[in-house]
Design a protein around this motif. Sequence first.
Motif, mmCIF file in Angstrom:
data_model
loop_
_atom_site.group_PDB
_atom_site.id
_atom_site.type_symbol
_atom_site.label_atom_id
_atom_site.label_comp_id
_atom_site.label_asym_id
_atom_site.label_seq_id
_atom_site.Cartn_x
_atom_site.Cartn_y
_atom_site.Cartn_z
ATOM 1 N N VAL A 50 0.862 -1.176 0.000
ATOM 2 C CA VAL A 50 0.000 0.000 0.000
ATOM 3 C C VAL A 50 0.900 1.227 0.000
ATOM 4 O O VAL A 50 1.888 1.280 0.736
ATOM 5 C CB VAL A 50 -0.939 0.013 1.228
ATOM 6 C CG1 VAL A 50 -1.766 1.292 1.275
ATOM 7 C CG2 VAL A 50 -1.840 -1.216 1.221
ATOM 8 N N VAL A 51 0.559 2.211 -0.834
ATOM 9 C CA VAL A 51 1.297 3.481 -0.878
ATOM 10 C C VAL A 51 0.280 4.612 -0.790
ATOM 11 O O VAL A 51 -0.696 4.635 -1.546
ATOM 12 C CB VAL A 51 2.117 3.607 -2.185
ATOM 13 C CG1 VAL A 51 2.845 4.949 -2.230
ATOM 14 C CG2 VAL A 51 3.094 2.451 -2.338
ATOM 15 N N LEU A 52 0.530 5.520 0.153
ATOM 16 C CA LEU A 52 -0.291 6.721 0.297
ATOM 17 C C LEU A 52 0.580 7.935 0.043
ATOM 18 O O LEU A 52 1.760 7.936 0.380
ATOM 19 C CB LEU A 52 -0.867 6.827 1.712
ATOM 20 C CG LEU A 52 -1.846 5.750 2.135
ATOM 21 C CD1 LEU A 52 -1.125 4.685 2.923
ATOM 22 C CD2 LEU A 52 -2.930 6.378 2.974
ATOM 23 N N GLU A 53 -0.014 8.959 -0.543
ATOM 24 C CA GLU A 53 0.694 10.222 -0.780
ATOM 25 C C GLU A 53 0.100 11.287 0.144
ATOM 26 O O GLU A 53 -1.128 11.400 0.247
ATOM 27 C CB GLU A 53 0.532 10.662 -2.226
ATOM 28 C CG GLU A 53 1.259 11.958 -2.530
ATOM 29 C CD GLU A 53 1.079 12.386 -3.979
ATOM 30 O OE1 GLU A 53 2.082 12.750 -4.601
ATOM 31 O OE2 GLU A 53 -0.078 12.353 -4.474
ATOM 32 N N PHE A 54 0.972 12.057 0.795
ATOM 33 C CA PHE A 54 0.585 13.160 1.666
ATOM 34 C C PHE A 54 1.277 14.430 1.184
ATOM 35 O O PHE A 54 2.315 14.366 0.516
ATOM 36 C CB PHE A 54 0.987 12.867 3.117
ATOM 37 C CG PHE A 54 0.142 11.813 3.759
ATOM 38 C CD1 PHE A 54 -1.004 12.151 4.454
ATOM 39 C CD2 PHE A 54 0.471 10.472 3.655
ATOM 40 C CE1 PHE A 54 -1.804 11.178 5.030
ATOM 41 C CE2 PHE A 54 -0.318 9.493 4.222
ATOM 42 C CZ PHE A 54 -1.459 9.843 4.922
ATOM 43 N N PRO A 55 0.745 15.595 1.551
ATOM 44 C CA PRO A 55 1.370 16.851 1.123
ATOM 45 C C PRO A 55 2.807 17.004 1.620
ATOM 46 O O PRO A 55 3.632 17.593 0.927
ATOM 47 C CB PRO A 55 0.475 17.925 1.735
ATOM 48 C CG PRO A 55 -0.822 17.263 2.002
ATOM 49 C CD PRO A 55 -0.510 15.821 2.265
ATOM 50 N N ASP A 56 3.099 16.461 2.801
ATOM 51 C CA ASP A 56 4.441 16.565 3.376
ATOM 52 C C ASP A 56 4.586 15.528 4.483
ATOM 53 O O ASP A 56 3.615 14.865 4.855
ATOM 54 C CB ASP A 56 4.704 17.982 3.922
ATOM 55 C CG ASP A 56 3.610 18.450 4.859
ATOM 56 O OD1 ASP A 56 3.245 17.696 5.787
ATOM 57 O OD2 ASP A 56 3.097 19.566 4.654
ATOM 58 N N ILE A 57 5.794 15.376 4.999
ATOM 59 C CA ILE A 57 6.054 14.343 6.004
ATOM 60 C C ILE A 57 5.334 14.624 7.315
ATOM 61 O O ILE A 57 4.904 13.704 8.003
ATOM 62 C CB ILE A 57 7.571 14.109 6.200
ATOM 63 C CG1 ILE A 57 7.809 12.766 6.879
ATOM 64 C CG2 ILE A 57 8.222 15.223 6.981
ATOM 65 C CD1 ILE A 57 8.699 11.850 6.125
ATOM 66 N N ASP A 58 5.150 15.897 7.652
ATOM 67 C CA ASP A 58 4.416 16.221 8.877
ATOM 68 C C ASP A 58 2.962 15.769 8.779
ATOM 69 O O ASP A 58 2.384 15.298 9.773
ATOM 70 C CB ASP A 58 4.500 17.712 9.182
ATOM 71 C CG ASP A 58 5.890 18.130 9.650
ATOM 72 O OD1 ASP A 58 6.636 17.268 10.187
ATOM 73 O OD2 ASP A 58 6.246 19.312 9.467
ATOM 74 N N SER A 59 2.366 15.875 7.612
ATOM 75 C CA SER A 59 0.992 15.398 7.414
ATOM 76 C C SER A 59 0.924 13.879 7.537
ATOM 77 O O SER A 59 -0.037 13.338 8.108
ATOM 78 C CB SER A 59 0.461 15.830 6.045
ATOM 79 O OG SER A 59 0.386 17.233 5.958
ATOM 80 N N ALA A 60 1.932 13.187 7.022
ATOM 81 C CA ALA A 60 1.977 11.721 7.134
ATOM 82 C C ALA A 60 2.072 11.307 8.598
ATOM 83 O O ALA A 60 1.376 10.384 9.042
ATOM 84 C CB ALA A 60 3.148 11.166 6.335
ATOM 85 N N LYS A 61 2.913 11.999 9.358
ATOM 86 C CA LYS A 61 3.053 11.679 10.781
ATOM 87 C C LYS A 61 1.773 12.017 11.541
ATOM 88 O O LYS A 61 1.361 11.267 12.437
ATOM 89 C CB LYS A 61 4.260 12.403 11.376
ATOM 90 C CG LYS A 61 5.588 11.858 10.828
ATOM 91 C CD LYS A 61 6.792 12.402 11.555
ATOM 92 C CE LYS A 61 7.021 13.865 11.291
ATOM 93 N NZ LYS A 61 8.280 14.378 11.867
ATOM 94 N N ALA A 62 1.140 13.136 11.184
ATOM 95 C CA ALA A 62 -0.115 13.518 11.838
ATOM 96 C C ALA A 62 -1.206 12.478 11.569
ATOM 97 O O ALA A 62 -2.006 12.158 12.457
ATOM 98 C CB ALA A 62 -0.553 14.898 11.374
ATOM 99 N N PHE A 63 -1.247 11.952 10.357
ATOM 100 C CA PHE A 63 -2.178 10.873 10.024
ATOM 101 C C PHE A 63 -1.948 9.688 10.945
ATOM 102 O O PHE A 63 -2.883 9.171 11.560
ATOM 103 C CB PHE A 63 -2.009 10.467 8.547
ATOM 104 C CG PHE A 63 -2.275 9.016 8.265
ATOM 105 C CD1 PHE A 63 -3.560 8.511 8.256
ATOM 106 C CD2 PHE A 63 -1.221 8.144 8.011
ATOM 107 C CE1 PHE A 63 -3.799 7.160 8.001
ATOM 108 C CE2 PHE A 63 -1.446 6.807 7.751
ATOM 109 C CZ PHE A 63 -2.744 6.306 7.745
ATOM 110 N N TYR A 64 -0.711 9.249 11.053
ATOM 111 C CA TYR A 64 -0.404 8.055 11.837
ATOM 112 C C TYR A 64 -0.797 8.224 13.303
ATOM 113 O O TYR A 64 -1.295 7.292 13.931
ATOM 114 C CB TYR A 64 1.081 7.700 11.729
ATOM 115 C CG TYR A 64 1.405 6.410 12.430
ATOM 116 C CD1 TYR A 64 1.136 5.191 11.825
ATOM 117 C CD2 TYR A 64 1.946 6.410 13.708
ATOM 118 C CE1 TYR A 64 1.397 3.999 12.477
ATOM 119 C CE2 TYR A 64 2.208 5.222 14.364
ATOM 120 C CZ TYR A 64 1.934 4.026 13.746
ATOM 121 O OH TYR A 64 2.182 2.844 14.405
#
Length: 95
Positions: free
Chosen positions: A55-69
Amino acid sequence: MAAYVITRINVTDPAQYEEYKKLSPGAAAAHGGKFIVRGGESVTLEGPIEDRRLVVLEFPDIDSAKAFYDSELYVQARAVRAGAAEFQMVAVEGA
């Protein structure tokens, strides 16, 4: 800079995992994430055979990816997933 969450998954309880799959899209979308790859056919082109779900997800930036998690929605989704799959998940900045 965009960031990607890359997940390799060994599903051990398909019925329970289906419940997790219903929850994760909303958690990702709440942080600007979208699924690029969600399972599907894969072919190993080099190296050891990869037979896990990818599975691959795209986020606007790494902070958004961490906030998702770390979000309440995804914490709930992870609780539903507990015992249903073995996960490896990484976030990486992209081009």
